[in-house]
Design an enzyme around this catalytic site. Structure first.
Site, PDB file in Angstrom:
ATOM      1  CD  GLU A   1      -3.071 -93.798  10.459  1.00  0.00           C
ATOM      2  OE1 GLU A   1      -2.884 -94.349   9.365  1.00  0.00           O
ATOM      3  OE2 GLU A   1      -2.141 -93.301  11.144  1.00  0.00           O
TER       4      GLU A   1
ATOM      5  CG  HIS B   1       0.051 -90.523   3.683  1.00  0.00           C
ATOM      6  ND1 HIS B   1      -1.144 -90.297   4.328  1.00  0.00           N
ATOM      7  CD2 HIS B   1       0.917 -90.951   4.641  1.00  0.00           C
ATOM      8  CE1 HIS B   1      -1.008 -90.568   5.604  1.00  0.00           C
ATOM      9  NE2 HIS B   1       0.225 -90.967   5.837  1.00  0.00           N
ATOM     10  CG  ASP B   2      -0.061 -94.492   5.246  1.00  0.00           C
ATOM     11  OD1 ASP B   2       1.116 -94.319   4.870  1.00  0.00           O
ATOM     12  OD2 ASP B   2      -0.461 -94.172   6.380  1.00  0.00           O
TER      13      ASP B   2
END
Length: 550
Positions: A252, A324-325
Site C-alpha cells: 500500500e 476497507h478504507d
C-alpha cells in the site's frame, strides 16, 4: 511477458470482523471464514487477502497490533488460523496476510518498554523527541486528524504516530527493528502463507531530520515521512526476508505518484510485485478524504490509461475501486439507486478487463452499497469519529458533517456481509458490532445465487473468462477515442487474441463509433438484446461489453 501466479490471480479481500460470525458474539471470526470458503470457490476467486487478525486492542480495528505472533481472541485461536490456512490450500486457493510494520499498538511490549525510561533498550524502536508539553517537535499532521505527536508525561518527551495516538511509528533506521520484522515475516511464511499485503509500506523511511512540513495542510510533513531516503533499501530488506519462496507482495503506497510507484514495482529493480495506488480514488476528493467532489469521468479515464501504459512491460497493476478504507464502489462511481445492477456490473467489467490483478472487496460482488446511518453514534471507525469531533470543535453544523461522513466514511465498506434476508442478514445470531445495512432484504448472497442475471453471477462469468482467455491477464492496453467524455474503450492484445472493451461510465445514453476492425463476438455484456455489433453503438446507461477476435 513473464507469467506468474499472482498476475493470474483474482484476490478476494476479507474484513474478518464483518464477514461471518459463528460463536454468537456479533463479531466475525476465523471459523466463519472457513464456513464460507465453498462460497468463495463458487465465486471463482483463488486468493484471499485477510485483513489483520493479530492480537490487538482494536483502536483502529486490528491495524494497531500488540502481538504479531498471536490471533485476536475475538477471531479465534492460532489453531483456528492453521485450520483456515489448511482449508484454503485444500481448495487450491492461496492466502495472503496483512503485514502492518510501519507502526505497532502502544500496548505492544516493545512500546511499553520503550516508554519506561530514556535509556531503555527499546527506546530507539520508536521516534521519541524532547520538547515542551504544548509544543510538538514539528508540524506533522496525522492521517486521522490532529498532530502526529503525543506527549508522554512519564519521560517528558513526544512520540511520533502518523495514525492514531495508540499507533506509534516504528523506527526502521534501528537495525534491531528490521530484525524483528524479518522474524515476523518468517514466522508466517513458515506457517505456509502465500504472501503479504503491506500496510502503508512506503512510510517506513522517514527523513532523518524530521523537518517541519512546508505547508500546514491536513498532511503537513508528508514530503519527509513518505517515500523517504532509505525506502528502497528497506523494501529490498523485506524482499530478501522472503527468501526464495514464490509469494505475492502487494504494497500500500500512500502519497505516491505514478513515477514513484513504477520504481517500487519495476520488475528489474523494484521490490514489490504490485502496489495499491490512490490516484483514482482521490479524483473525487478535495482537501481531505471527507471532502467529496463531483467525479470528472474524463479524469478517471485518463488516470487508468496512464497507469496501464506506464506499467505495461515494466511492472504490474493492482486493480481496485473499493476496499476497507474506501466507500462502496457502486455508490461512489456508479448509481446504487436507479442503475444498481448496471453500474455494479460495468465497474466489475472495468476492473477485470484491464492489465493487472483484480481485488474484490467482500460484498462488492453482490453490489453492497454505502450505508445511510442516522447518527454519529452508529459509526465505529476511529478516523470518522476523530473527523466529526474536530469539525464540530471548528464550528461546523453537525448535520453537514454527517452528510460528508455518510458519503465518505470507511465504515461504508465495513458493515456486515449480507448473506441472506434473515435476522442480521445471516451474519450473526447476535446483534452485530456495527449495524447491518437495511437493504440486506434485497441485496444478499442467497438471492443473487438464485438469480442467473444477478451481479454475483456476472462476477462469476467475468472471473471464468479471465481464467479461459490469457489476453484478459497479459494483453497489451491501448485506449480508443480517449477524448470521448463518457465512454472508456480500449483494446487488449496477446498472442493473436484481441479484446475490445466498451464501457459507458455514465447514467446517460450516448453513442460510440467502433473502430474499423470491429469484427469479433460478444463475450460478455451487462444488457440483454445486443444482437448485432454495428459501427455506431447506441450505449445504454452504464452499459458494458467485451468483444473478442482470435
Amino acid at each position: 511477458m513473464e507469467r506468474r501466479w499472482w498476475k493470474e490471480a483474482v484476490v478476494y479481500q476479507i474484513y474478518p470482523r464483518s464477514f461471518k460470525d459463528t460463536n454468537g458474539d456479533g463479531i466475525g471470526d476465523l471459523q466463519g471464514i472457513i464456513e464460507k470458503l465453498d462460497y468463495l470457490s463458487y465465486l471463482g476467486v483463488d486468493t484471499i487477502w485477510l485483513n489483520p487478525v493479530y492480537r490487538s486492542p482494536n483502536d483502529d480495528n486490528g491495524y494497531d497490533i500488540s502481538d504479531y505472533r498471536n490471533i485476536m481472541d475475538e477471531f479465534g485461536s492460532m489453531e483456528d488460523f492453521d485450520e483456515l490456512l489448511s482449508a484454503v490450500h485444500q481448495r487450491g486457493m492461496r492466502l495472503i496476510m496483512d503485514l502492518v510494520v510501519n507502526h505497532t499498538s502502544d500496548e505492544h511490549s516493545w512500546f511499553i518498554r520503550s516508554r519506561e525510561s530514556l535509556d531503555n533498550p527499546y527506546r530507539d524502536y520508536y521516534f521519541w523527541r524532547p520538547g515542551n508539553a504544548g509544543a510538538p517537535p514539528n508540524n506533522w499532521r496525522s492521517f486521522f486528524e490532529g498532530p502526529a505527536w503525543e506527549y508522554d508525561e512519564k519521560t517528558a518527551q513526544w512520540y511520533l504516530h502518523l495514525f492514531t495516538r495508540k499507533q506509534p511509528d516504528l523506527n526502521w533506521d534501528n537495525p534491531k527493528v528490521r530484525d524483528e520484522v524479518r522474524g515476523i515475516i518468517r514466522f508466517w511464511l513458515e506457517k505456509g502463507v502465500d504472501g503479504f499485503r503491506m500496510d502503508v509500506i512506503n512510510l517506513i523511511s522517514k527523513h532523518p531530520g524530521l523537518l517541519d512540513g512546508k505547508d500546514s495542510s491536513n498532511l503537513s510533513g508528508h514530503e519527509y515521512f513518505a517515500n523517504g531516503p532509505k525506502i528502497h533499501e528497506y523494501l529490498r530488506f523485506v524482499q530478501e526476508s522472503l527468501g526464495d519462496r514464490d509469494v505475492m507482495t502487494v504494497g500500500e503506497t500512500v502519497i505516491a505518484d505514478l513515477d514513484t510507484v513504477a520504481e517500487y514495482v519495476d520488475r528489474e529493480t523494484g521490490s514489490l510485485d504490485m502496489a495499491i495506488n490512490f490516484e483514482h480514488v482521490t479524483l473525487d476528493r478535495g482537501v481531505d478524504s471527507f471532502d467529496p467532489l463531483p467525479l470528472d469521468l474524463k479524469a478517471l479515464k485518463d488516470c487508468f490509461s496512464r497507469w496501464q501504459k506506464k506499467l505495461d512491460g515494466r511492472g504490474w497493476n493492482c486493480l481496485y475501486m473499493s476496499n476497507h478504507d474506501q466507500p462502496r464502489q457502486v455508490s461512489r462511481f456508479g448509481d446504487d439507486r436507479d442503475y444498481h445492477r448496471e453500474s455494479a456490473t460495468m465497474l466489475a467489467t472495468l476492473l477485470h478487463t484491464m492489465q493487472g490483478t483484480p481485488f474484490i472487496m467482500q460484498g462488492e460482488e453482490i453490489g453492497m452499497t454505502n450505508v445511510d446511518f442516522p447518527s454519529i453514534e452508529d459509526y465505529r471507525d476511529v478516523a470518522t469519529l476523530n473527523y466529526y469531533r474536530e469539525r464540530l470543535a471548528a464550528g461546523d453544523n453537525p448535520e453537514s458533517i454527517l452528510k460528508r461522513i455518510r458519503q465518505c466514511s470507511r465504515d461504508n465498506a465495513r458493515t456486515p456481509m449480507q448473506w441472506n434476508n434473515q435476522d442480521n442478514a445471516g451474519f450473526s445470531e447476535a446483534g452485530p458490532w456495527i449495524s447491518i445495512n437495511p437493504n440486506f432484504h434485497s441485496i444478499n448472497v442467497k438471492r443473487e445465487v438464485e438469480d442467473p442475471d444477478s451481479i454475483l453471477n456476472y462476477y462469476r462469468r467475468l472471473i471464468s473468462l479471465r481464467r479461459e482467455y490469457p489476453v484478459f491477464v497479459y494483453g497489451s492496453f491501448s485506449e480508443i477515442q480517449p477524448e470521448h467524455p463518457l465512454v472508456f474503450a480500449y483494446k487488449r492484445e496477446f498472442e493473436g487474441s484481441r479484446l475490445l472493451v466498451v464501457l459507458n461510465l455514465s447514467g446517460k445514453e450516448c453513442s460510440f463509433e467502433l473502430p474499423e476492425e470491429r469484427s469479433g463476438r460478444l463475450l460478455i455484456g451487462n444488457y440483454d438484446g445486443r444482437q448485432h455489433i454495428t459501427g455506431t453503438l447506441a450505449l445504454r446507461p452504464y452499459e458494458a461489453m467485451v468483444l473478442i477476435s482470435e
